[in-house]
Structures are given as C-alpha cells and as structure tokens.
Design an enzyme around this catalytic site. Structure first.
Site, PDB file in Angstrom:
ATOM      1  N   ASP A   1       0.958  -1.209   0.016  1.00  0.00           N
ATOM      2  CA  ASP A   1       0.074  -0.060   0.075  1.00  0.00           C
ATOM      3  C   ASP A   1       0.597   1.585   0.208  1.00  0.00           C
ATOM      4  O   ASP A   1       1.528   1.716   1.159  1.00  0.00           O
ATOM      5  CB  ASP A   1      -0.965   0.485   0.953  1.00  0.00           C
ATOM      6  CG  ASP A   1      -2.257   0.230   1.413  1.00  0.00           C
ATOM      7  OD1 ASP A   1      -2.003   1.376   0.088  1.00  0.00           O
ATOM      8  OD2 ASP A   1      -2.577   1.532   2.201  1.00  0.00           O
TER       9      ASP A   1
ATOM     10  N   GLU B   1      -2.108   0.547  -4.347  1.00  0.00           N
ATOM     11  CA  GLU B   1      -1.966  -0.921  -3.838  1.00  0.00           C
ATOM     12  C   GLU B   1      -2.107  -2.035  -4.878  1.00  0.00           C
ATOM     13  O   GLU B   1      -3.121  -2.059  -5.432  1.00  0.00           O
ATOM     14  CB  GLU B   1      -3.254  -0.650  -2.924  1.00  0.00           C
ATOM     15  CG  GLU B   1      -4.617  -1.085  -3.027  1.00  0.00           C
ATOM     16  CD  GLU B   1      -5.286  -0.987  -1.348  1.00  0.00           C
ATOM     17  OE1 GLU B   1      -5.094  -2.040  -0.668  1.00  0.00           O
ATOM     18  OE2 GLU B   1      -6.091   0.002  -1.162  1.00  0.00           O
TER      19      GLU B   1
END
Length: 352
Positions: free
Chosen positions: A10, A105
């Site tokens: 992320d 992500e």
C-alpha cells in the site's frame, strides 16, 4: 491455516506524495489533492493535512473550514498511472501473481517467487526499497498467510513500514483487534456489532455462524470466517479485460448523495483512460458497494459511441438516479466503467 505467503503493498498517501515529489517546495505543508468547487471532494490528503482531520472523500468546503491554510493541487491521473506502472514493474521482478486493487495498492503471492527468497518479509523489504529508489515514494507492506490478514498488517506500521503476521500468531492478534480495523466493517456494521456487545475480533469469534447470519444476513458468513483469520481467496493475476473502469474505495461509509460527489473526477479519470487506449465506448456501468458488501450495478447502452467526458458523466449521473435512495444503505465503494469498446473512428458518432 494456509501456508501461502501473501504481501499487501500500500503506497503511502500516494496521490499527495506524487504531487509533493513534483513540487518539493510544498513539503511540510498540508497538501490536498482535489478540484476546487462547491461540491468537490478530496481525492487525497498529505499526512500533514491529515493532522487537521482532512481525509479523502471529505468535501472541499468542510476541509477549508478545518484547515484554511491547506494547499490545493488538482489531480493528475495520467502521472499517477505512469508511477503506478513503474511500481508494478518492480512487482513483476518477483512474481506474476499480482492482483491490483487500485493504482496504489496490490496483493502479491510470493509463496514461490522468481528470486527463490524463502522469507516473504525479505521480499517485501526488497520491493519497498526498489520502489523508493526508482520513484522516490514510500510504501508500506503487510505479510500474512492470506489477503485479509495481509491488508490489515499493511496498515500496522504506516507510513513506510512493514508488519509480519505469521500463522501461529494470528489468533492472538485477532483476539484484541478492534472491529473497525477489519476491512469492510464500516460505521453502520460497527454500530450494530457494538450494540451486540462486540468490540474486538475476539468478541466476534464467540458468536456462532447462525447468530451472525441472523444479525448480518449473508455477510455473516464472511464475518464468521474473518473472525477466525480464514480467507481462502486466491491472488488473482491481472488479465486483459473487455471494459475499462475506475473506482474508489471510500475511507468511510457514505450515503448515496455524498458518494455521488465522486462521479465528476471518476468520469474525468475514466475518459483519460479511454483516450489513451484510443477506443470508443457504447455502454456505461455504475458500480456501488454497500457497507455489507452487496454490489449494485446499473448499465446504459447506446446505439452510438460516447462523444466526450460530459456525456460519460451525464450517463453516470442518470444511472445514479436509478438507484433507490434507501436511507439504511451506506456505500463504501463507487465506480464507473465503459464497455462495448471499438477502435476510435471505427463507428460513426451519432450523437452529433
């Protein structure tokens, strides 16, 4: 417990971080990525802006009241996509089992990786270092036996950190995990859980499957598994698709009208993709995901191609008007897509 090795990568405040990289004189200041306007919403906020309570999906009007000194920059989705492609090139050095969730992500299955590195934590460390070296941006990582746990773990050491959750520590970790940390548990679900005396995943685990089905419907099946750290979903490798789409997962559950505030920038982002791929589209699909993970879709198909971004936005707004405004529903994701794609100029535009 699964023996898989899953990494959730992320990027840290991705859109805002890219803008700060391009405009380094703004570093240290609260930066907001958004179009300015009475009904605009925030696409991203830097960590400095978050200290004032600003976050994505917040209205710009509210943000200006909370932080008058914030600097606003318009989003540059083409640039974000270029940087995302650089990041995915790093992923592909280690595995081809990559499941993108958005530009910033992705899940990676590194159980078997191209470099034969035995420890997933070492793979994550190398990936994060390479991303920083090649883009100047930081990433956080979660390493766990499945996607659910890896996503939770990636948030544990943010920003610019990583957290490993090995199989033998999963149950102890979940015992004290606040319910609000479970992906998909928004305000509506959390409130219902708390009314039943639940505060942690450990509390949730003490409810039988039948009880959860009674209180939460089909979502009860999912909650029962998550409370036990069970998630058998595979990492699905990216495949060529017959449509183009863009979507945003909201940081909090929103009523329909507020979720609709994202349509203008979603339409602009999608139109850029259509233009770059040199195609034209004849259908538009609206996608909504409710707080309890129900998917609502609406589609419009035309006899001719969409002429411009304005027509795309109008179609999306027409589809939104077809969604019954049920007051009990809160939405955690909104997206739009186009289909019936043809190469540009192959079909005569009949909109004129």
């Amino acid at each position: 417990m699964s023996s898989r090795k899953i990494i959730h990568i992320d990027m840290d405040a991705f859109y805002a971080s890219v803008e700060l990289r391009e405009q380094p004189h703004l570093k240290g200041r609260p930066v907001v990525v958004a179009w300015e306007g009475a009904r605009s919403v925030i696409c991203a906020a830097s960590y400095e802006a978050r200290q004032f309570g600003l976050h994505s999906a917040m209205s710009v009007a509210t943000a200006k009241r909370l932080c008058p000194q914030a600097v606003y920059v318009p989003p540059h989705f083409d640039l974000y996509r270029q940087v995302s492609a650089q990041i995915h090139a790093v992923f592909r050095r280690y595995t081809d089992l990559i499941e993108p969730l958005s530009l910033d992500e992705a899940y990676l299955d590194v159980t078997r990786n191209f470099k034969n590195i035995p420890y997933a934590s070492e793979v994550a460390k190398e990936i994060r270092a390479a991303i920083f070296a090649e883009t100047g941006l930081t990433a956080s990582a979660g390493i766990a036996p499945n996607k659910f746990l890896a996503k939770i773990a990636s948030d544990w050491r943010k920003p610019n950190g990583q957290f490993v959750l090995p199989p033998h520590k999963v149950m102890a970790f979940l015992e004290t995990l606040p319910l609000g940390k479970i992906p998909g548990v928004g305000k509506v679900t959390l409130k219902k859980m708390q009314s039943l005396g639940m505060q942690t995943a450990g509390d949730l685990r003490r409810f039988e499957r039948g009880e959860l089905l009674n209180h939460f419907g089909r979502y009860g099946y999912r909650l029962y598994d998550l409370a036990r750290g069970t998630d058998e979903r595979p990492v699905k490798a990216e495949r060529e698709c017959l449509q183009i789409s863009t979507e945003i997962t909201l940081p909090e559950d929103l009523p329909l009208e507020q979720a609709a505030g994202h349509l203008p920038h979603l339409a602009e982002d999608l139109w850029r993709q259509i233009t770059r791929k040199n195609v034209e589209a004849q259908s538009v699909t609206l996608k909504l995901k409710t707080y309890d993970f129900r998917i609502i879709t609406r589609t419009l198909t035309y006899s001719s191609v969409l002429p411009d971004c304005t027509a795309l936005l109008q179609a999306a707004q027409m589809l939104m008007a077809r969604v019954p405004p049920q007051t009990e529903d809160a939405f955690r994701l909104i997206g739009i897509g186009v289909g019936h794609l043809v190469p540009k100029n192959q079909q005569q535009d009949l909109w004129a």
